[in-house]
Design an enzyme around this catalytic site. Structure first.
Site, short mmCIF file in Angstrom:
data_model
loop_
_atom_site.label_atom_id
_atom_site.label_comp_id
_atom_site.label_asym_id
_atom_site.label_seq_id
_atom_site.Cartn_x
_atom_site.Cartn_y
_atom_site.Cartn_z
CB SER A 195 -1.19 0.26 1.42
OG SER A 195 -1.62 0.97 0.89
CG HIS B 162 -6.25 -0.28 -1.06
ND1 HIS B 162 -5.00 0.42 -2.36
CD2 HIS B 162 -5.48 -0.19 -0.04
CE1 HIS B 162 -4.40 0.61 -0.89
NE2 HIS B 162 -4.35 0.29 0.17
#
Length: 396
Positions: free
Chosen positions: A173, A276
């Site tokens: 991430s 996400h």
């Protein structure tokens, strides 16, 4: 000034090795004499005990004494493809932050200088946040993301300065942004500026509606995904077999947590929203506008993408995919597939380190992972023949 190196091997392989040795500016070949393989391996292990970083770069023991000196007792190990290991730098994502994690780095003069430069690019006191703020305060997405980025980056600089030479980089991430700087695709100044904006944009997207994430351990992937989809949830992270993170609206998430699939354990994550997933689309639009002014570079080493595990070196492609990744699932399972396919031998997990090592151990136990959480953690990485890095990007 050439050094005469006795070769103690009588095998046919030594003839091939001796050809390589003749080309060396340092070593020359000597007549073969029989030797004990167990003695050779013992000497090799003894040398590696004194020089632990060589385990990061030597895939296999040498086949003769001359090759041992060629590959490990001289400074030519990186020039010999047969002995070049695959070292990966890995940067963790949000949730890995810890109170006080910058304190040891602030006590190091070089690291402090880097942190002070990075601090100029954010709108809060990065140094105070990383040294004195409590866990609740640094959990804020606006704080956590630039804080994690900065701590990972100074750890990367320290590891490279100590001798660790990455073959490739990746990050989970927000950690992917640090990987892009390690690879040279982005300057440190541009990256932290965008990471700070990313944290703000994602926090603002969370405010548009109540969403969340939950981690699933166990159960079959098909059953977990099937039940989740029936509740209107989607995969946000795929961290490998038996480790999924799903996200969506709070109400549906609560229903799903109350009735988990057979054999699965579900834990709600303490995050501001469904990172996400499509809930982050507004953040993608904001970041795309900001990123349009940034200059990218061709990466000097590959970055393994969170999107599909692909090996990327085009700086603009790396940046574009990191922007899109805000609203797409983190496919860490595919990153690990890529590490396996290239024969990764070792990894350096950057501060705040620890979360990725556990995932790697379950999926790729053959990879030796070194954690760099404080400056002294780099001492085991010190060798004399590896490059250092140009840190000019920090002050741009």
């Amino acid at each position: 000034n050439k050094q005469h190196v006795p070769c103690l091997c009588t095998s046919t392989r030594c003839d091939t090795g001796s050809t390589r040795l003749k080309k060396s500016p340092v070593l020359t070949y000597a007549p073969a004499v029989a030797h004990s393989q167990s003695s050779l391996e013992s000497r090799w292990e003894e040398w590696l005990t004194s020089h632990p970083t060589r385990r990061l770069h030597c895939r296999k023991p040498p086949t003769c004494s001359a090759e041992l000196q060629r590959s490990c007792w001289t400074t030519n190990c990186r020039n010999d493809p047969q002995h070049e290991g695959v070292l990966i730098f890995l940067a963790p994502g949000q949730g890995a932050q810890k109170p006080g994690m910058l304190s040891p780095w602030l006590a190091d003069q070089t690291a402090r200088k880097h942190l002070e430069l990075l601090n100029e690019a954010v709108d809060f006191d990065l140094l105070e946040a990383g040294s004195t703020w409590e866990s609740e305060r640094i959990r804020d997405t606006r704080i956590a993301q630039p804080l994690i980025f900065a701590s990972s980056l100074v750890a990367a600089y320290a590891a490279i300065g100590a001798g660790a030479q990455p073959t490739a980089a990746s990050g989970h991430s927000v950690g992917e942004w640090c990987a892009s700087v390690v690879a040279g695709a982005l300057s440190a100044h541009d990256a932290i500026r965008l990471v700070a904006a990313r944290g703000v944009a994602m926090a603002q997207a969370c405010e548009q509606g109540p969403t969340g994430l939950a981690a699933v351990l166990g159960g079959t992937r098909a059953d977990v995904v099937d039940v989740a989809q029936r509740h209107g949830l989607v995969i946000a992270n795929d961290n490998g077999p038996g480790q999924l993170v799903l996200g969506g609206p709070i109400d549906q998430l609560t229903e799903w947590v109350a009735a988990p699939p057979s054999g699965a354990r579900i834990r709600r994550l303490d995050v501001a929203g469904a990172f996400h997933t499509d809930a982050m689309r507004p953040a993608v639009a904001t970041m795309a506008t900001l990123a349009s002014t940034v200059t990218t570079n061709e990466a000097s080493i590959p970055v393994y993408s969170n999107r599909d595990g692909a090996s990327l070196t085009d700086g603009q492609q790396i940046l574009d995919q990191m922007i899109e990744q805000i609203a797409l699932p983190v496919r860490w399972d595919l990153v690990m597939d890529s590490l396996a396919s290239v024969g990764a031998t070792a990894a350096v997990e950057l501060c705040p380190a620890g979360s990725l090592r556990g995932i790697l151990r379950r999926r790729l136990p053959q990879i030796e992972t070194h954690l760099v959480n404080i400056p002294s953690d780099t001492s085991s990485l010190a060798v004399s023949d590896l490059r250092t890095t140009d840190l000019a990007g920090v002050s741009q």
